[in-house]
Motif scaffolding. Sequence first.
Motif, mmCIF file in Angstrom:
data_model
loop_
_atom_site.group_PDB
_atom_site.id
_atom_site.type_symbol
_atom_site.label_atom_id
_atom_site.label_comp_id
_atom_site.label_asym_id
_atom_site.label_seq_id
_atom_site.Cartn_x
_atom_site.Cartn_y
_atom_site.Cartn_z
ATOM 1 N N ASN A 1 -1.203 3.383 -18.862
ATOM 2 C CA ASN A 1 -2.514 4.020 -18.789
ATOM 3 C C ASN A 1 -3.707 3.074 -18.698
ATOM 4 O O ASN A 1 -4.813 3.517 -18.377
ATOM 5 C CB ASN A 1 -2.708 4.952 -19.989
ATOM 6 N N VAL A 2 -3.485 1.789 -18.975
ATOM 7 C CA VAL A 2 -4.605 0.847 -18.927
ATOM 8 C C VAL A 2 -4.299 -0.315 -17.977
ATOM 9 O O VAL A 2 -5.052 -0.570 -17.036
ATOM 10 C CB VAL A 2 -4.952 0.313 -20.337
ATOM 11 N N GLU A 3 -3.200 -1.008 -18.206
ATOM 12 C CA GLU A 3 -2.931 -2.211 -17.424
ATOM 13 C C GLU A 3 -2.601 -1.914 -15.962
ATOM 14 O O GLU A 3 -3.160 -2.545 -15.059
ATOM 15 C CB GLU A 3 -1.811 -3.014 -18.084
ATOM 16 N N ILE A 4 -1.716 -0.978 -15.703
ATOM 17 C CA ILE A 4 -1.325 -0.680 -14.323
ATOM 18 C C ILE A 4 -2.493 -0.082 -13.521
ATOM 19 O O ILE A 4 -2.764 -0.539 -12.409
ATOM 20 C CB ILE A 4 -0.067 0.211 -14.285
ATOM 21 N N PRO A 5 -3.210 0.915 -14.065
ATOM 22 C CA PRO A 5 -4.315 1.480 -13.273
ATOM 23 C C PRO A 5 -5.438 0.488 -12.961
ATOM 24 O O PRO A 5 -6.189 0.687 -12.005
ATOM 25 C CB PRO A 5 -4.846 2.618 -14.143
ATOM 26 N N THR A 6 -5.564 -0.568 -13.741
ATOM 27 C CA THR A 6 -6.642 -1.537 -13.493
ATOM 28 C C THR A 6 -6.156 -2.758 -12.722
ATOM 29 O O THR A 6 -6.916 -3.695 -12.513
ATOM 30 C CB THR A 6 -7.288 -1.991 -14.825
ATOM 31 N N ASN A 7 -4.881 -2.743 -12.286
ATOM 32 C CA ASN A 7 -4.335 -3.860 -11.532
ATOM 33 C C ASN A 7 -4.006 -3.403 -10.111
ATOM 34 O O ASN A 7 -3.073 -2.630 -9.913
ATOM 35 C CB ASN A 7 -3.069 -4.384 -12.225
ATOM 36 N N PRO A 8 -4.750 -3.886 -9.118
ATOM 37 C CA PRO A 8 -4.535 -3.434 -7.742
ATOM 38 C C PRO A 8 -3.144 -3.769 -7.199
ATOM 39 O O PRO A 8 -2.705 -3.160 -6.225
ATOM 40 C CB PRO A 8 -5.633 -4.153 -6.946
ATOM 41 N N PHE B 1 -0.481 -2.894 -8.327
ATOM 42 C CA PHE B 1 0.400 -1.741 -8.547
ATOM 43 C C PHE B 1 -0.040 -0.492 -7.782
ATOM 44 O O PHE B 1 0.569 0.562 -7.929
ATOM 45 C CB PHE B 1 0.491 -1.421 -10.043
ATOM 46 N N ASP B 2 -1.085 -0.606 -6.971
ATOM 47 C CA ASP B 2 -1.558 0.550 -6.203
ATOM 48 C C ASP B 2 -0.426 1.100 -5.337
ATOM 49 O O ASP B 2 0.195 0.372 -4.554
ATOM 50 C CB ASP B 2 -2.752 0.175 -5.321
ATOM 51 N N GLY B 3 -0.160 2.394 -5.484
ATOM 52 C CA GLY B 3 0.859 3.067 -4.689
ATOM 53 C C GLY B 3 2.288 2.768 -5.106
ATOM 54 O O GLY B 3 3.237 3.258 -4.490
ATOM 55 N N GLU B 4 2.475 1.978 -6.128
ATOM 56 C CA GLU B 4 3.827 1.621 -6.590
ATOM 57 C C GLU B 4 4.379 2.699 -7.520
ATOM 58 O O GLU B 4 3.650 3.285 -8.318
ATOM 59 C CB GLU B 4 3.815 0.292 -7.353
ATOM 60 N N GLU B 5 5.673 2.946 -7.421
ATOM 61 C CA GLU B 5 6.378 3.859 -8.335
ATOM 62 C C GLU B 5 6.675 3.065 -9.614
ATOM 63 O O GLU B 5 7.262 1.979 -9.548
ATOM 64 C CB GLU B 5 7.676 4.331 -7.680
ATOM 65 N N ILE B 6 6.295 3.600 -10.742
ATOM 66 C CA ILE B 6 6.478 2.898 -12.012
ATOM 67 C C ILE B 6 7.582 3.584 -12.813
ATOM 68 O O ILE B 6 7.521 4.783 -13.075
ATOM 69 C CB ILE B 6 5.170 2.879 -12.845
ATOM 70 N N ASP B 7 8.569 2.798 -13.221
ATOM 71 C CA ASP B 7 9.667 3.295 -14.052
ATOM 72 C C ASP B 7 9.346 2.951 -15.501
ATOM 73 O O ASP B 7 9.529 1.807 -15.926
ATOM 74 C CB ASP B 7 10.989 2.653 -13.621
ATOM 75 N N GLU B 8 8.834 3.939 -16.249
ATOM 76 C CA GLU B 8 8.432 3.687 -17.642
ATOM 77 C C GLU B 8 9.589 3.190 -18.494
ATOM 78 O O GLU B 8 9.394 2.408 -19.413
ATOM 79 C CB GLU B 8 7.824 4.954 -18.258
ATOM 80 N N ALA B 9 10.809 3.639 -18.201
ATOM 81 C CA ALA B 9 11.973 3.219 -18.985
ATOM 82 C C ALA B 9 12.221 1.717 -18.852
ATOM 83 O O ALA B 9 12.781 1.088 -19.755
ATOM 84 C CB ALA B 9 13.209 4.003 -18.564
ATOM 85 N N GLY B 10 11.783 1.142 -17.732
ATOM 86 C CA GLY B 10 12.001 -0.282 -17.508
ATOM 87 C C GLY B 10 10.901 -1.170 -18.054
ATOM 88 O O GLY B 10 11.008 -2.399 -18.001
ATOM 89 N N ILE B 11 9.862 -0.576 -18.596
ATOM 90 C CA ILE B 11 8.741 -1.360 -19.132
ATOM 91 C C ILE B 11 9.100 -1.890 -20.516
ATOM 92 O O ILE B 11 9.526 -1.146 -21.393
ATOM 93 C CB ILE B 11 7.461 -0.506 -19.213
ATOM 94 N N VAL B 12 8.926 -3.190 -20.698
ATOM 95 C CA VAL B 12 9.120 -3.810 -22.003
ATOM 96 C C VAL B 12 7.784 -4.432 -22.397
ATOM 97 O O VAL B 12 7.408 -5.482 -21.873
ATOM 98 C CB VAL B 12 10.233 -4.889 -21.991
ATOM 99 N N PRO B 13 7.040 -3.763 -23.291
ATOM 100 C CA PRO B 13 5.733 -4.293 -23.713
ATOM 101 C C PRO B 13 5.879 -5.678 -24.351
ATOM 102 O O PRO B 13 6.930 -6.009 -24.918
ATOM 103 C CB PRO B 13 5.245 -3.271 -24.746
ATOM 104 N N GLY B 14 4.826 -6.463 -24.249
ATOM 105 C CA GLY B 14 4.843 -7.814 -24.805
ATOM 106 C C GLY B 14 5.216 -7.856 -26.272
ATOM 107 O O GLY B 14 5.959 -8.752 -26.709
ATOM 108 N N SER B 15 4.744 -6.893 -27.053
ATOM 109 C CA SER B 15 5.056 -6.876 -28.492
ATOM 110 C C SER B 15 6.550 -6.671 -28.725
ATOM 111 O O SER B 15 7.137 -7.279 -29.618
ATOM 112 C CB SER B 15 4.258 -5.787 -29.200
ATOM 113 N N VAL B 16 7.182 -5.849 -27.899
ATOM 114 C CA VAL B 16 8.621 -5.601 -28.038
ATOM 115 C C VAL B 16 9.412 -6.817 -27.564
ATOM 116 O O VAL B 16 10.399 -7.212 -28.195
ATOM 117 C CB VAL B 16 9.049 -4.323 -27.283
ATOM 118 N N LEU B 17 8.964 -7.435 -26.476
ATOM 119 C CA LEU B 17 9.620 -8.643 -25.980
ATOM 120 C C LEU B 17 9.552 -9.753 -27.028
ATOM 121 O O LEU B 17 10.549 -10.425 -27.306
ATOM 122 C CB LEU B 17 8.979 -9.093 -24.670
#
Length: 193
Positions: free
Chosen positions: A141-148, A150-166
């Motif tokens: 909701n913040v990083e992807i929408p403000t990063n060009p 990722f424009d038009g890219e399909e995002i797989d939320e299950a594959g996202i590993v936030p920095g804190s979790v990493l």
Amino acid sequence: MASTDDQWERFLDPDVVRPSLFLATMFITTFEILKDSIVEDVRGFYTNVVIERGPTISDEYQSKVLSKNKSPLYASLQWLRENDAIDEEDLTTFEKLKSTRNQLAHQLFAVVTGQVESAHETQFEELVALLRKIGVWWVVNVEIPTNPDFDGEEIDEAGIVPGSVLSLQMLIQVASGNTELLEHWRKERKRVE
């Protein structure tokens, strides 16, 4: 409650105490990572970076976040709730996890030696899940929408590993005695030197 003999048996057995102590300290550490990320991510959202002066927190942080509660943590949790990052059930879970964290912090010896029961082993997965949920919300909701990029890219939320979790995953590996990350880091450092 275990008998005195059972408590001594548990206390004197390194194969019992070591993993129990490890998981208890990892629970406390993970809870602190969760708290810090909640407050810092919301504060960072309202921070302006001016090259000459460095980062400054906008007045909106006071009016839109800190005005919700005298505690920056609870104000940030409320802000996350209002922005649909978390729900009421997550807030209830947070309080349960906080209670367990407090028990561990104040009665660590008694928990590790089996004198006091604790739910930290069964709740650890819930703790990591909440950390991940909030981290993924920020990315989506913040990083992807403000990063060009990722424009038009399909995002797989299950594959996202936030920095804190990493960071947590790396910490667990290192604390468990795994040296692969250290060896990789040393190789990369030598390669760049």
